[in-house]
Every structure is written in C-alpha cells, then in structure tokens.
Design a protein around this motif. Structure first.
Motif, PDB file in Angstrom:
ATOM      1  N   ASP A 151      19.649 -22.560 -17.077  1.00  0.00           N
ATOM      2  CA  ASP A 151      19.303 -21.411 -18.475  1.00  0.00           C
ATOM      3  C   ASP A 151      19.314 -19.566 -17.926  1.00  0.00           C
ATOM      4  OD1 ASP A 151      18.320 -20.957 -15.821  1.00  0.00           O
ATOM      5  OD2 ASP A 151      16.230 -21.681 -16.277  1.00  0.00           O
ATOM      6  N   ARG A 152      20.500 -19.802 -17.198  1.00  0.00           N
ATOM      7  CA  ARG A 152      21.094 -18.554 -16.601  1.00  0.00           C
ATOM      8  C   ARG A 152      22.189 -18.180 -18.009  1.00  0.00           C
ATOM      9  NH1 ARG A 152      25.183 -19.722 -11.688  1.00  0.00           N
ATOM     10  NH2 ARG A 152      25.251 -17.420 -12.053  1.00  0.00           N
ATOM     11  N   THR A 153      22.642 -19.058 -19.033  1.00  0.00           N
ATOM     12  CA  THR A 153      22.716 -18.495 -20.092  1.00  0.00           C
ATOM     13  C   THR A 153      22.502 -18.509 -21.453  1.00  0.00           C
ATOM     14  OG1 THR A 153      23.112 -21.084 -21.405  1.00  0.00           O
ATOM     15  CG2 THR A 153      24.917 -20.270 -19.759  1.00  0.00           C
ATOM     16  N   TYR A 154      22.864 -17.410 -22.301  1.00  0.00           N
ATOM     17  CA  TYR A 154      21.889 -16.993 -22.961  1.00  0.00           C
ATOM     18  C   TYR A 154      21.743 -18.052 -24.327  1.00  0.00           C
ATOM     19  CZ  TYR A 154      21.789 -12.205 -21.227  1.00  0.00           C
ATOM     20  OH  TYR A 154      21.410 -11.462 -20.327  1.00  0.00           O
ATOM     21  N   SER A 155      21.914 -18.879 -24.182  1.00  0.00           N
ATOM     22  CA  SER A 155      22.089 -19.792 -25.572  1.00  0.00           C
ATOM     23  C   SER A 155      22.982 -21.173 -25.512  1.00  0.00           C
ATOM     24  CB  SER A 155      22.401 -19.094 -26.819  1.00  0.00           C
ATOM     25  OG  SER A 155      22.294 -20.079 -27.945  1.00  0.00           O
ATOM     26  N   SER A 156      22.549 -22.357 -26.087  1.00  0.00           N
ATOM     27  CA  SER A 156      23.789 -23.227 -26.859  1.00  0.00           C
ATOM     28  C   SER A 156      24.614 -22.828 -27.707  1.00  0.00           C
ATOM     29  CB  SER A 156      23.010 -24.847 -26.493  1.00  0.00           C
ATOM     30  OG  SER A 156      22.210 -24.382 -28.161  1.00  0.00           O
ATOM     31  N   ASP A 157      24.538 -22.026 -28.603  1.00  0.00           N
ATOM     32  CA  ASP A 157      24.714 -21.784 -30.126  1.00  0.00           C
ATOM     33  C   ASP A 157      25.714 -20.969 -29.185  1.00  0.00           C
ATOM     34  OD1 ASP A 157      25.875 -20.324 -32.165  1.00  0.00           O
ATOM     35  OD2 ASP A 157      24.001 -19.837 -32.853  1.00  0.00           O
ATOM     36  N   PRO A 158      27.147 -21.220 -29.213  1.00  0.00           N
ATOM     37  CA  PRO A 158      28.171 -20.190 -28.988  1.00  0.00           C
ATOM     38  C   PRO A 158      28.426 -18.342 -29.476  1.00  0.00           C
ATOM     39  CG  PRO A 158      28.966 -21.811 -29.610  1.00  0.00           C
ATOM     40  CD  PRO A 158      27.584 -21.988 -29.830  1.00  0.00           C
ATOM     41  N   LEU A 159      28.083 -18.394 -30.790  1.00  0.00           N
ATOM     42  CA  LEU A 159      27.852 -16.390 -31.451  1.00  0.00           C
ATOM     43  C   LEU A 159      26.528 -16.318 -31.049  1.00  0.00           C
ATOM     44  CD1 LEU A 159      28.537 -18.067 -35.153  1.00  0.00           C
ATOM     45  CD2 LEU A 159      30.058 -16.747 -33.452  1.00  0.00           C
ATOM     46  N   GLN A 160      25.160 -16.617 -30.936  1.00  0.00           N
ATOM     47  CA  GLN A 160      23.966 -16.205 -30.136  1.00  0.00           C
ATOM     48  C   GLN A 160      24.444 -16.128 -28.896  1.00  0.00           C
ATOM     49  OE1 GLN A 160      21.910 -15.198 -31.394  1.00  0.00           O
ATOM     50  NE2 GLN A 160      19.568 -15.406 -29.902  1.00  0.00           N
ATOM     51  N   ALA A 161      25.191 -16.625 -28.387  1.00  0.00           N
ATOM     52  CA  ALA A 161      25.512 -16.473 -26.410  1.00  0.00           C
ATOM     53  C   ALA A 161      25.969 -14.999 -26.792  1.00  0.00           C
ATOM     54  CB  ALA A 161      26.068 -17.733 -25.447  1.00  0.00           C
ATOM     55  N   GLY A 162      26.900 -15.135 -27.719  1.00  0.00           N
ATOM     56  CA  GLY A 162      27.719 -13.775 -27.468  1.00  0.00           C
ATOM     57  C   GLY A 162      27.493 -12.548 -28.214  1.00  0.00           C
ATOM     58  N   ARG A 163      26.884 -13.074 -28.793  1.00  0.00           N
ATOM     59  CA  ARG A 163      25.957 -11.739 -29.723  1.00  0.00           C
ATOM     60  C   ARG A 163      25.299 -11.000 -28.220  1.00  0.00           C
ATOM     61  NH1 ARG A 163      24.401 -15.081 -34.431  1.00  0.00           N
ATOM     62  NH2 ARG A 163      25.784 -14.821 -35.847  1.00  0.00           N
ATOM     63  N   MET A 164      23.901 -11.918 -27.609  1.00  0.00           N
ATOM     64  CA  MET A 164      23.604 -11.190 -26.624  1.00  0.00           C
ATOM     65  C   MET A 164      24.721 -10.771 -25.746  1.00  0.00           C
ATOM     66  SD  MET A 164      20.248 -11.565 -27.219  1.00  0.00           S
ATOM     67  CE  MET A 164      18.831 -12.668 -28.340  1.00  0.00           C
ATOM     68  N   VAL A 165      25.621 -11.005 -24.854  1.00  0.00           N
ATOM     69  CA  VAL A 165      26.510 -10.434 -24.394  1.00  0.00           C
ATOM     70  C   VAL A 165      27.197 -10.011 -24.726  1.00  0.00           C
ATOM     71  CG1 VAL A 165      28.762 -11.264 -23.123  1.00  0.00           C
ATOM     72  CG2 VAL A 165      27.106 -12.883 -22.678  1.00  0.00           C
ATOM     73  N   ALA A 166      27.360  -8.900 -25.687  1.00  0.00           N
ATOM     74  CA  ALA A 166      28.028  -8.084 -25.887  1.00  0.00           C
ATOM     75  C   ALA A 166      27.271  -7.432 -26.588  1.00  0.00           C
ATOM     76  CB  ALA A 166      28.554  -8.581 -27.693  1.00  0.00           C
ATOM     77  N   GLU A 167      25.443  -7.466 -26.181  1.00  0.00           N
ATOM     78  CA  GLU A 167      24.690  -5.780 -26.683  1.00  0.00           C
ATOM     79  C   GLU A 167      24.646  -5.744 -25.152  1.00  0.00           C
ATOM     80  OE1 GLU A 167      22.789  -3.110 -28.592  1.00  0.00           O
ATOM     81  OE2 GLU A 167      23.517  -5.128 -29.383  1.00  0.00           O
ATOM     82  N   VAL A 168      25.047  -6.865 -24.040  1.00  0.00           N
ATOM     83  CA  VAL A 168      24.410  -6.633 -22.301  1.00  0.00           C
ATOM     84  C   VAL A 168      25.652  -5.756 -22.217  1.00  0.00           C
ATOM     85  CG1 VAL A 168      24.311  -7.622 -19.890  1.00  0.00           C
ATOM     86  CG2 VAL A 168      22.705  -8.542 -21.968  1.00  0.00           C
ATOM     87  N   VAL A 169      26.608  -6.389 -22.663  1.00  0.00           N
ATOM     88  CA  VAL A 169      27.710  -5.182 -21.725  1.00  0.00           C
ATOM     89  C   VAL A 169      27.846  -3.652 -22.458  1.00  0.00           C
ATOM     90  CG1 VAL A 169      30.656  -5.124 -22.179  1.00  0.00           C
ATOM     91  CG2 VAL A 169      29.795  -6.984 -21.929  1.00  0.00           C
ATOM     92  N   ARG A 170      27.452  -3.610 -23.750  1.00  0.00           N
ATOM     93  CA  ARG A 170      27.413  -2.271 -24.527  1.00  0.00           C
ATOM     94  C   ARG A 170      26.118  -1.061 -23.286  1.00  0.00           C
ATOM     95  NH1 ARG A 170      29.024  -4.900 -28.814  1.00  0.00           N
ATOM     96  NH2 ARG A 170      27.091  -5.099 -29.875  1.00  0.00           N
ATOM     97  N   THR A 171      25.033  -1.870 -22.971  1.00  0.00           N
ATOM     98  CA  THR A 171      23.930  -1.533 -22.508  1.00  0.00           C
ATOM     99  C   THR A 171      24.590  -0.735 -21.269  1.00  0.00           C
ATOM    100  OG1 THR A 171      22.418  -2.586 -23.662  1.00  0.00           O
ATOM    101  CG2 THR A 171      21.861  -1.000 -21.869  1.00  0.00           C
TER     102      THR A 171
END
Length: 368
Positions: A151-171
């Motif tokens: 549960d340290r990851t955002y998702s089992s869906d690569p695109l969903q995880a990627g969208r969240m990761v990108a948002e965190v990086v920008r923030t």
C-alpha cells in the motif's frame, strides 16, 4: 566545480545516516562526532531517521547545526511517504500531520488529493529544514504477496499510479522539496524483501515497458529531481546476475539514454541485505558509480566505501571526469532548489506550521 578538491568531490557522492554518537546515545544534536564525520568525509547529504527525533524544535536545531558544520550545504533527507513509511509522521512526539498511505489516495482517483497531501508533507518538511524527501513511490502494486511495497504504491494500474506520481513530483517542486522516484526499475511485483537478501524478477523488457516503467516515465516528465535504484536482479533484461543498482544497462542504457533522465540517480540503501550479503562496501560503491549511479545511500561502511572510490580513481577503474559528471548533477539540483544559496534552516515558527488545523482539515477531507 573548479573550487572543489577531489576529496570534496568524492564526498558529494555519499548520503549518509548518523544514528548514534560516540557514546552510543541517539544522535540528537550536531555534536563533535557529527563534526568529525563531516570534516573527514565531506558528505553531500545526511538522511535522518526516527531515532534522530526527540521533538520538533530539537529536530530543526539538529538540521541547522548539521548544515553549519558543512562548507558545502547538504541534502537533508527523510523518508516521509505517508502511511507506514513516515519517519516523522509515525512518531507522536513530532506533532506532524498524519498522512494516509499512497493506496488510500490512489483509490480516490483524485489527483487533487495527491497534490494536497504532498503539499502538506512538503510544507512541514520545510519547517524542519529538510530539503529532500525520499518519495514518491513510483512502483506498481501488482503482487499481493509483496512484503515491502504494497500500500505504499498508488495503484495496481500503471497509468493511475503514474498520474498520482506526476502530481506529487510537481507539487514537491512547487514547494522546493527534492523529489526521489523509487524504486527503479520497479519493485512492485516482488514476493521477497531486498532489505533482507537476494530479489529476482523474471520480467522481460516488454513487460517492464507496459507496467513498471510507466509511472517512472510520467514522474520524469513531470520534472523529478532524482530516481532511486532498486537492488533487484532482472536477468531477462540484463543477461546477468547484477542488481539494477549495479547495472550499466538499466541505469545508463534505459534510465539515462532511453528515458532521458538527467537528474540524480541515488542507490537504495547499500547496507541492505541484497547488497551487503554479496559485496563489500567498497566493491558495492565502485560498482554502483561505474554503472551510472551518482549518490551512494548509506554504505555498510562509509570509510571503506570512500576508500574504495579513492582507490578506483588511483587504479584507473574510475576517472575523475566520471566523478565530475555525478558532482555536476548533484550541484545542479542543489542550485535549482536553492540549497547552495541558502542553507535549509527551518522555521522559527515551526509549531505554527506542523500539525496545523489547516493541514488536519485538508487530510480529513481526503480520508473522509
């Protein structure tokens, strides 16, 4: 670069932990032991853990004091993902806002929640004086038996995880906190723990491109400052038994050349079983730098690792230009995040920032 000695350049390649002092007591303030370590090894940064935290003001003062000891301003790092990996958040005495695990945020499907939670973490880290957070986790949760990621990851869906990761990086960039994508090339589909020993994943490059690489690509495109390597073996990709941390193909061929990543490559902790059970500290450090890593995180023996790099230079195994490449990347990020211009000193109003009512309200809106 021109003003640095070779000892200072080698020092920049290390991000170390100092958990205890001479006496064996917890390292809670920048004492003579800390001073001696910084003067002798000239590290590029320090990573702090729960053992270093007694209370908020003490932690801020520890960071201030440590920065004052170094002629080159330091990376001051911490693992503050939220959830179960939160060195500050999981210690009641630190009074910080409790952040839910990435999976909770990911299940909402709302990138605004990823932004808000990362904003809270980043602002509270800045109040202490931290300038680097070992986050976000860019792994994809594809193995229910994974003992270390889950549960340290955002998702089992690569695109969903990627969208969240990108948002965190920008923030994090907006808040001037260094982001570290981890654990490349992807630790999500493992059933063993690299902290303890050998980990092998039998995926080929086609599978990695479809799943594991997706959040990393999106995080890099969003402007990630650093990427952390995983000590996992991928023989179907590399054709050998080296972990990714020591693989030129993975670090240079894929991450640098194919993905176009220009930031800092940081190893995962080199005192983990997957490394220290098979390589000495000096061998591991040299192998990682040869492979393309820029920063050695927490070598099993700092003195042996530093000496290993020095000897590799003397023997021609490593060149000074190779060291310079990494030091340039490190200094660029320190310039970009204002670390060289103004040392991270934390806030005099720290207790008004951490665990604030506003921050609690933001997190409450996410989990409820």
């Amino acid at each position: 670069m021109e003003s640095l000695t070779i000892e200072e350049k080698i020092g920049q390649l290390f991000l170390i932990s100092v958990r205890n002092s001479y006496s064996g007591n917890r390292m809670l303030f920048a004492d003579d032991y800390m001073k001696n370590i910084i003067e002798q090894y000239k590290p590029g940064g320090i990573i702090l853990f729960t053992i270093n935290f007694a209370d908020p003001v003490q932690t801020r003062d520890l960071i201030r004091g440590t920065q004052e000891l170094s002629s080159i301003p330091l990376f001051i790092a911490v693992d503050e993902e939220g959830g179960k990996v939160a060195r500050l958040g999981n210690t009641d005495r630190m009074s910080v806002t409790k952040i839910p695990q990435a999976a909770v945020i990911g299940r909402t499907g709302n990138r605004e929640y990823a932004r808000l939670s990362s904003q809270v973490i980043s602002r509270e880290l800045k109040a202490f004086g931290f300038n680097m957070n070992m986050a976000p986790v860019a792994d994809v949760n594809t193995n229910a038996r994974n003992p270390v990621i889950g549960d340290r990851t955002y998702s089992s869906d690569p695109l969903q995880a990627g969208r969240m990761v990108a948002e965190v990086v920008r923030t994090m960039a907006d808040e001037n906190i260094i982001s570290v994508l981890k654990h490349f090339p992807g630790h999500g589909d493992t059933s063993s723990d690299s902290h303890k020993g050998d980990v092998t994943i039998l995926h080929d490059l086609q599978r990695l491109e479809k799943v594991e690489f997706v959040p990393f690509r999106m995080g890099i495109e969003a402007g990630a400052d650093a990427v952390m390597t995983a000590h996992i073996k991928m023989p179907l990709v590399t054709g050998n038994d080296l972990p990714a941390t020591m693989s030129p193909l993975i670090l240079q061929g894929i991450l640098r050349n194919e993905m176009g990543f220009k930031g800092i490559i940081i190893t995962d902790a080199m005192d983990m079983g997957a490394v220290k059970n098979y390589w000495s500290a000096d061998e591991a450090a040299v192998n990682a730098i040869k492979a393309g890593a820029d920063i050695i995180l927490m070598p099993a023996s700092l003195s042996d690792a530093v000496q290993g790099i020095r000897k590799a230079l003397e023997d021609g195994v490593l060149t000074e230009e190779r060291i310079n490449e990494s030091v340039r990347r490190i200094l660029r990020v320190k310039v970009k995040r204002g670390i060289l211009d103004q040392k991270s000193i934390g806030s005099d109003q720290i207790m008004d920032i951490i665990g604030s009512t506003e921050h609690a309200r933001i997190i409450d809106s996410i989990i409820n």
